[in-house]
Scaffold this active site. Structure first.
Site, PDB file in Angstrom:
ATOM      1  N   ASN A 125       9.201  40.112  85.959  1.00 39.38           N
ATOM      2  CA  ASN A 125       9.637  41.557  85.615  1.00 39.38           C
ATOM      3  C   ASN A 125       8.965  41.835  84.952  1.00 39.38           C
ATOM      4  O   ASN A 125       8.694  41.466  83.531  1.00 39.38           O
ATOM      5  CB  ASN A 125      11.766  41.727  85.037  1.00 39.38           C
ATOM      6  CG  ASN A 125      12.270  40.671  85.927  1.00 39.38           C
ATOM      7  OD1 ASN A 125      12.130  41.048  86.986  1.00 39.38           O
ATOM      8  ND2 ASN A 125      13.210  41.201  85.186  1.00 39.38           N
ATOM      9  N   GLU A 130      16.253  36.523  83.328  1.00 43.45           N
ATOM     10  CA  GLU A 130      15.125  36.694  81.907  1.00 43.45           C
ATOM     11  C   GLU A 130      15.802  36.063  81.269  1.00 43.45           C
ATOM     12  O   GLU A 130      16.343  36.656  79.962  1.00 43.45           O
ATOM     13  CB  GLU A 130      15.475  38.338  81.759  1.00 43.45           C
ATOM     14  CG  GLU A 130      14.811  39.117  82.668  1.00 43.45           C
ATOM     15  CD  GLU A 130      14.660  40.935  81.944  1.00 43.45           C
ATOM     16  OE1 GLU A 130      15.018  41.118  81.061  1.00 43.45           O
ATOM     17  OE2 GLU A 130      13.713  41.233  82.706  1.00 43.45           O
ATOM     18  N   HIS A 137      23.204  37.337  85.727  1.00 42.46           N
ATOM     19  CA  HIS A 137      22.419  38.858  85.370  1.00 42.46           C
ATOM     20  C   HIS A 137      23.006  39.180  83.758  1.00 42.46           C
ATOM     21  O   HIS A 137      23.442  40.021  83.569  1.00 42.46           O
ATOM     22  CB  HIS A 137      22.461  39.529  86.078  1.00 42.46           C
ATOM     23  CG  HIS A 137      20.484  40.367  85.685  1.00 42.46           C
ATOM     24  ND1 HIS A 137      19.867  40.991  86.316  1.00 42.46           N
ATOM     25  CD2 HIS A 137      20.664  41.066  84.368  1.00 42.46           C
ATOM     26  CE1 HIS A 137      19.666  41.874  86.315  1.00 42.46           C
ATOM     27  NE2 HIS A 137      19.473  41.918  85.078  1.00 42.46           N
ATOM     28  N   ARG A 152      17.808  43.582  95.653  1.00 37.23           N
ATOM     29  CA  ARG A 152      17.876  42.944  94.270  1.00 37.23           C
ATOM     30  C   ARG A 152      19.387  42.798  93.579  1.00 37.23           C
ATOM     31  O   ARG A 152      18.902  43.823  92.902  1.00 37.23           O
ATOM     32  CB  ARG A 152      16.944  42.171  93.751  1.00 37.23           C
ATOM     33  CG  ARG A 152      17.009  40.987  92.303  1.00 37.23           C
ATOM     34  CD  ARG A 152      15.749  40.530  92.072  1.00 37.23           C
ATOM     35  NE  ARG A 152      16.243  40.152  90.326  1.00 37.23           N
ATOM     36  CZ  ARG A 152      16.047  40.259  89.379  1.00 37.23           C
ATOM     37  NH1 ARG A 152      15.793  41.411  88.804  1.00 37.23           N
ATOM     38  NH2 ARG A 152      17.313  39.652  88.198  1.00 37.23           N
ATOM     39  N   TYR A 199       7.597  44.821  82.502  1.00 43.26           N
ATOM     40  CA  TYR A 199       7.841  46.902  81.925  1.00 43.26           C
ATOM     41  C   TYR A 199       6.828  47.160  80.846  1.00 43.26           C
ATOM     42  O   TYR A 199       6.618  48.710  81.289  1.00 43.26           O
ATOM     43  CB  TYR A 199       9.145  46.526  80.985  1.00 43.26           C
ATOM     44  CG  TYR A 199       9.916  46.341  81.946  1.00 43.26           C
ATOM     45  CD1 TYR A 199      10.199  47.896  82.555  1.00 43.26           C
ATOM     46  CD2 TYR A 199      10.626  45.439  82.582  1.00 43.26           C
ATOM     47  CE1 TYR A 199      11.844  47.499  83.520  1.00 43.26           C
ATOM     48  CE2 TYR A 199      11.528  45.293  83.142  1.00 43.26           C
ATOM     49  CZ  TYR A 199      12.299  46.314  83.945  1.00 43.26           C
ATOM     50  OH  TYR A 199      13.555  46.375  84.623  1.00 43.26           O
ATOM     51  N   GLU A 220      11.399  43.377  89.075  1.00 41.15           N
ATOM     52  CA  GLU A 220      11.527  44.487  88.907  1.00 41.15           C
ATOM     53  C   GLU A 220      10.084  45.238  87.995  1.00 41.15           C
ATOM     54  O   GLU A 220       9.614  44.249  87.214  1.00 41.15           O
ATOM     55  CB  GLU A 220      12.570  43.991  87.295  1.00 41.15           C
ATOM     56  CG  GLU A 220      14.471  43.672  87.822  1.00 41.15           C
ATOM     57  CD  GLU A 220      14.822  43.615  85.994  1.00 41.15           C
ATOM     58  OE1 GLU A 220      14.659  44.394  85.418  1.00 41.15           O
ATOM     59  OE2 GLU A 220      15.725  43.147  86.824  1.00 41.15           O
TER      60      GLU A 220
HETATM   61  C1  FCB Z   1      15.380  43.748  82.154  1.00 46.50           C
HETATM   62  C2  FCB Z   1      16.987  43.594  82.376  1.00 46.50           C
HETATM   63  C3  FCB Z   1      17.496  44.906  83.374  1.00 46.50           C
HETATM   64  C4  FCB Z   1      17.082  46.545  82.889  1.00 46.50           C
HETATM   65  C5  FCB Z   1      15.771  46.411  82.527  1.00 46.50           C
HETATM   66  C6  FCB Z   1      15.400  47.511  81.611  1.00 46.50           C
HETATM   67  O1  FCB Z   1      15.328  43.402  81.008  1.00 46.50           O
HETATM   68  O2  FCB Z   1      16.914  42.487  83.682  1.00 46.50           O
HETATM   69  O3  FCB Z   1      18.909  44.483  83.505  1.00 46.50           O
HETATM   70  O4  FCB Z   1      18.139  46.325  81.726  1.00 46.50           O
HETATM   71  O5  FCB Z   1      15.515  45.600  82.006  1.00 46.50           O
END
Ligand code: FCB
Length: 471
Positions: free
Chosen positions: A319, A193, A148, A105, A321, A377
């Site tokens: 994505n 995002e 992006h 990607r 985290y 992600e």
């Molecule tokens: C996301 C972003 C990516 C990267 C990660 C850690 O928010 O899409 O570019 O920075 O976080």
């Protein structure tokens, strides 16, 4: 050289290559990850890796401007050189292929491929053509994100995402890209995002262009989503065979107590992080609770906009985290109450794989038309060091294993998840945190540009090799 990136696939460190299935990464035998059609890849983004910011006619982006502004990025870092991928892309693709990764990607830098009058910049376009052709030759599935975050500065000078016209300029850019690159892209994502672009860019100012006003954030979001909705039919017309979608970051909010106020706060956290984007895309409406959180911030929406935004998608990129533990702020919203004694990453983000499973299964209930999902992600930053030619990123290995297990659980609960991209292929420019935060499965020494495959990448490669060898 034991850890030369391009040879990594054949030169796994002895402990790894001799290991059996019981290594610290390999998924259990009943995991859906063993399905050969579950795509496992890695992700990057143009501004974070390319460098070469004023070469071959590339125009300035909002991130060039923002990172050059003192105090905006940690240590004053900028993306001017980054991983020098613009010059090293062939070796980087070889590295990706040598790890056996099946998907890549990447994103296109809008200011590299189009001039201010909307004319194509051939040199910039050729860079992406060469790259995508190489991926095709190597049999690597390409996911291309059109935006992006590196908006051309000349568009920001005319209001950026606060200006409705930017959505139409994005549709023009999409038209050019999809005419030029049709046939070389497996999946297109319009935006990465939009929450970050709108909220961090225009709501709290932590990201470019650095404006801070809630009303700006909701209007910027509306124009971003409109840009997406205008782009989808353009992509369908120019490149019918590819998949079309969008990438959203999602956040898990859990309540600090059983009190109704804290439960409401957790709900509002998820409205702000998830429903703000997913409701317009999948239901054609903004969640009303958003405007309880931010009273009086309703964006200007013109007739037909919501239908445009809700254009059917072939896939939804997710994505993920971390989660946030929240309590009521005593007024309309929530406040972060960091939990003690939990595992955290170099970013300070809590490691919370269950959040990914819970959000995915929750979306399946909330959205009847939920498209197939790719995790576009997931990953973590750690303060990785090269010692004797190796990087032992044990926390990342465990992080990836647990998050992939959460994805497997979601699949078993009926969510259609078709793939997963590690963030990131290599250490890179982590936006407001510059180069200090290392998210890569490959280490980058920024003084020499040497790449060193981390142990996490070795183990992913080992798994993919074993999966491939299965009959
Ligand atoms: C996301 C972003 C990516 C990267 C990660 C850690 O928010 O899409 O570019 O920075 O976080």
């Amino acid at each position: 050289m034991a850890n030369d990136a391009s040879a990594a696939f054949d030169t796994l460190s002895p402990a790894v290559s001799k290991g059996s299935l019981a290594d610290p990464f390999t998924p259990p035998a009943d995991s859906s990850l063993w399905r050969k059609n579950f795509l496992l890849g890695a992700a990057t983004a143009s501004y974070q890796i390319e460098g070469a910011v004023d070469e071959d006619g590339r125009l300035p982006s909002i991130w060039d401007t923002f990172s050059a502004t003192p105090g905006k990025v940690l240590a004053g870092d900028t993306g001017a050189v980054a991983c020098d991928h613009y010059h090293r892309w062939e070796a980087d693709i070889d590295m990706l292929a040598s790890l056996g990764l099946e998907g890549y990607r990447l994103s296109i830098a809008w200011p590299r491929v189009m001039d201010a009058a909307g004319r194509p910049n051939r040199k910039g376009l050729d860079f992406y053509k060469r790259l995508l052709n190489r991926l095709k030759e190597k049999g690597i599935t390409s996911f291309v994100t059109l935006y992006h975050w590196d908006l051309p500065q000349h568009l920001e000078d005319r209001g950026g995402w606060l200006n409705r016209d930017t959505a139409y300029r994005f549709a023009d850019y999409t038209d050019l890209m999809s005419r030029e690159l049709a046939g070389t892209v497996d999946a297109w994502a319009t935006l990465n995002e939009p929450w970050c672009s709108a909220y961090l860019g225009y709501g709290n100012g932590h990201h470019a262009p650095g404006l801070a006003n809630d009303r700006f954030a909701t209007q910027a979001m509306h124009h971003l989503l409109l840009a997406h909705g205008l782009a989808i039919p353009v992509l369908r017309g120019n490149d019918p065979a590819s998949q079309k979608g969008i990438v959203a970051n999602i956040g898990r909010g859990t309540a600090n107590s059983d009190s109704a106020a804290d439960q409401r706060a957790a709900h509002l956290f998820e409205v702000q992080h998830n429903a703000w984007i997913l409701d317009p895309l999948l239901k054609g409406e903004y969640p009303l609770d958003l405007f309880e959180l931010w009273p009086g911030t309703e964006p200007l929406v013109l007739d037909g906009d919501m239908q445009t935004i809700a254009a059917p998608l072939d896939f939804l990129g997710i994505n993920y985290y971390f989660r946030m533990n929240v309590a009521s702020d005593g007024a309309h919203g929530f406040r972060d109450v960091p939990l003690e004694g939990v595992e955290r990453t170099q970013m300070g983000w809590e490691v919370y794989p269950d959040g990914l499973r819970d959000l995915l299964t929750g979306f399946k209930k909330t959205y009847r038309n939920l498209p197939p999902i790719y995790i576009t992600e997931n990953g973590m930053a750690s303060d990785d060091k090269v010692i004797d030619g190796h990087v032992d990123d044990a926390q990342r290995i465990s992080f990836l294993k647990r998050h992939l297990a959460a994805v497997d659980q979601a699949i078993k609960a009926g969510v259609d998840v078709r793939g997963y991209f590690l963030w990131s292929l290599m250490d890179n420019f982590e936006w407001a945190f510059g180069y200090e935060r290392r998210f890569g499965v490959v280490h980058v020494d920024y003084s020499t540009q040497k790449r060193t495959v981390k142990r996490s990448a070795e183990l992913v490669a080992k798994f993919l090799k074993e999966r491939k060898a299965r009959v």
